[in-house]
Write an enzyme that holds these catalytic residues in place. Structure first.
Site, PDB file in Angstrom:
ATOM      1  CG  ASP A   1      74.794  49.280  36.840  1.00  0.00           C
ATOM      2  OD1 ASP A   1      75.428  48.099  36.134  1.00  0.00           O
ATOM      3  OD2 ASP A   1      74.970  49.403  38.090  1.00  0.00           O
TER       4      ASP A   1
ATOM      5  CG  HIS B   1      76.470  44.726  27.251  1.00  0.00           C
ATOM      6  ND1 HIS B   1      76.180  45.322  28.289  1.00  0.00           N
ATOM      7  CD2 HIS B   1      77.464  43.590  27.349  1.00  0.00           C
ATOM      8  CE1 HIS B   1      77.074  44.917  29.190  1.00  0.00           C
ATOM      9  NE2 HIS B   1      77.828  43.982  28.634  1.00  0.00           N
TER      10      HIS B   1
ATOM     11  CG  LEU C   1      69.214  64.547  22.323  1.00  0.00           C
ATOM     12  CD1 LEU C   1      68.578  65.312  23.531  1.00  0.00           C
ATOM     13  CD2 LEU C   1      68.296  63.255  22.123  1.00  0.00           C
TER      14      LEU C   1
HETATM   15  C1  FPP Z   1      76.540  48.154  32.349  1.00  0.00           C
HETATM   16  O1  FPP Z   1      75.837  47.040  33.004  1.00  0.00           O
HETATM   17  C2  FPP Z   1      76.627  48.287  31.003  1.00  0.00           C
HETATM   18  C3  FPP Z   1      77.778  48.599  30.345  1.00  0.00           C
HETATM   19  C4  FPP Z   1      79.172  48.558  30.918  1.00  0.00           C
HETATM   20  C5  FPP Z   1      77.843  48.740  28.851  1.00  0.00           C
HETATM   21  C6  FPP Z   1      76.566  49.534  28.225  1.00  0.00           C
HETATM   22  C7  FPP Z   1      76.700  49.542  26.805  1.00  0.00           C
HETATM   23  C8  FPP Z   1      75.712  49.241  25.701  1.00  0.00           C
HETATM   24  C9  FPP Z   1      74.245  49.204  26.087  1.00  0.00           C
HETATM   25  C10 FPP Z   1      76.131  49.034  24.429  1.00  0.00           C
HETATM   26  C11 FPP Z   1      76.563  50.107  23.506  1.00  0.00           C
HETATM   27  C12 FPP Z   1      76.383  51.665  23.829  1.00  0.00           C
HETATM   28  C13 FPP Z   1      75.794  52.526  22.849  1.00  0.00           C
HETATM   29  C14 FPP Z   1      75.666  53.993  22.954  1.00  0.00           C
HETATM   30  C15 FPP Z   1      74.994  51.964  21.480  1.00  0.00           C
HETATM   31  P1  FPP Z   1      76.697  45.734  33.733  1.00  0.00           P
HETATM   32  O2  FPP Z   1      77.045  44.991  32.350  1.00  0.00           O
HETATM   33  O3  FPP Z   1      77.736  46.518  34.422  1.00  0.00           O
HETATM   34  O4  FPP Z   1      75.622  45.222  34.335  1.00  0.00           O
HETATM   35  P2  FPP Z   1      75.628  44.430  35.693  1.00  0.00           P
HETATM   36  O5  FPP Z   1      76.331  45.522  36.809  1.00  0.00           O
HETATM   37  O6  FPP Z   1      74.159  43.680  35.845  1.00  0.00           O
HETATM   38  O7  FPP Z   1      76.664  43.329  35.484  1.00  0.00           O
END
Ligand code: FPP
Length: 242
Positions: free
Chosen positions: A20, A37, A131
């Site tokens: 997050d 991201h 893993l």
């Molecule tokens: C949460 O932060 C993050 C996500 C919903 C997306 C996570 C995805 C990736 C890092 C990329 C793809 C994954 C892989 C396995 C390669 P948020 O956007 O909710 O953050 P915020 O709360 O600050 O808005």
């Protein structure tokens, strides 16, 4: 022992992370959310390496929830593009490092190029014994339980399942994590303190470690800190300390 006082003999078997804070990381830099991201993917690479170094057996990362479809089309397609780039560029290394990749969630509903890249990755790593890297994708804990109940009803209808045969082991075998151990430690960075529909069944006795760092800034040292905190906890599973 290392600098974070981790006992390498008591490293959690199964660690799960709610990645997050990508959006806030990007916002604070006046960048689009997708940049957050993208930076988050770099953190994933480092955390996988550190997990391997410490001998973690199962690592589950929450990449996309069943609720994340509510985000803008640009953000959703940006996340899946990153996923495709990541699995394609990392496949060789994952295979060489004996990592076995699994997807938790209904990934057949995701964009077809992402589905294809993932299927290639699952196939190429299926016999690996190192893993276990679970990517929770289009995942929701409630959805997973609904899916398990649907399977159970279908088995009952075929006459291969009776009510008496339904026990915890049976339900466990119907989860996306079938055959894997329960989650020991759930880490949530970014300062938020909630479960967000993540591993509701598997995390029944997980220890939670909440950290203030945003996911793109999460380092191997943060993973070590979370594990050190886990090792200071007294896990009683409803019993009492011996
Ligand atoms: C949460 O932060 C993050 C996500 C919903 C997306 C996570 C995805 C990736 C890092 C990329 C793809 C994954 C892989 C396995 C390669 P948020 O956007 O909710 O953050 P915020 O709360 O600050 O808005």
């Amino acid at each position: 022992m290392n600098s974070y006082d981790i006992n390498l003999e008591k490293v959690p078997t199964h660690i799960a992370i709610i990645m997050d804070g990508n959006g806030r990381w990007a916002k604070s830099r006046f960048l689009p959310r997708t940049a957050g991201h993208k930076a988050g993917v770099e953190a994933i690479r480092e955390v996988i390496k550190e997990s391997q170094r410490l001998g973690v057996k199962h690592l589950t990362l929450y990449a996309f929830s069943t609720e994340n479809w509510k985000r803008s089309i640009a953000e959703v397609s940006g996340i899946f593009k990153l996923l495709v780039t990541y699995v394609n560029s990392e496949l060789k290394e994952l295979v060489e490092n004996n990592v076995k990749v699994t997807v938790l969630g209904d990934y057949r509903q995701i964009p077809s190029d992402a589905e294809k890249s993932l299927e290639k990755t699952l196939e190429a790593t299926k016999n690996n014994t190192g893993l276990r890297f679970n990517i929770a994708l289009n995942y929701g804990g409630r959805h997973e339980i609904v899916h398990a109940v649907q399977q159970a009803v279908s088995l009952a209808r075929q006459g291969t399942l009776t009510p008496e045969a339904v026990d915890e082991a049976l339900v466990d075998s119907l989860m996306y994590t079938a055959g894997q151990p329960p989650v020991d430690l759930i880490i949530r960075p970014s300062g938020e303190q909630r479960i967000s529909n993540f591993l509701l069944w598997q995390g029944a006795y997980a220890e939670f470690v909440f950290m203030d760092v945003l996911w793109p800034d999460f380092t191997p040292g943060d993973l070590d800190r979370a594990i050190a905190e886990f090792q200071r906890r007294s896990r009683r599973f409803g019993g009492i300390s011996s």
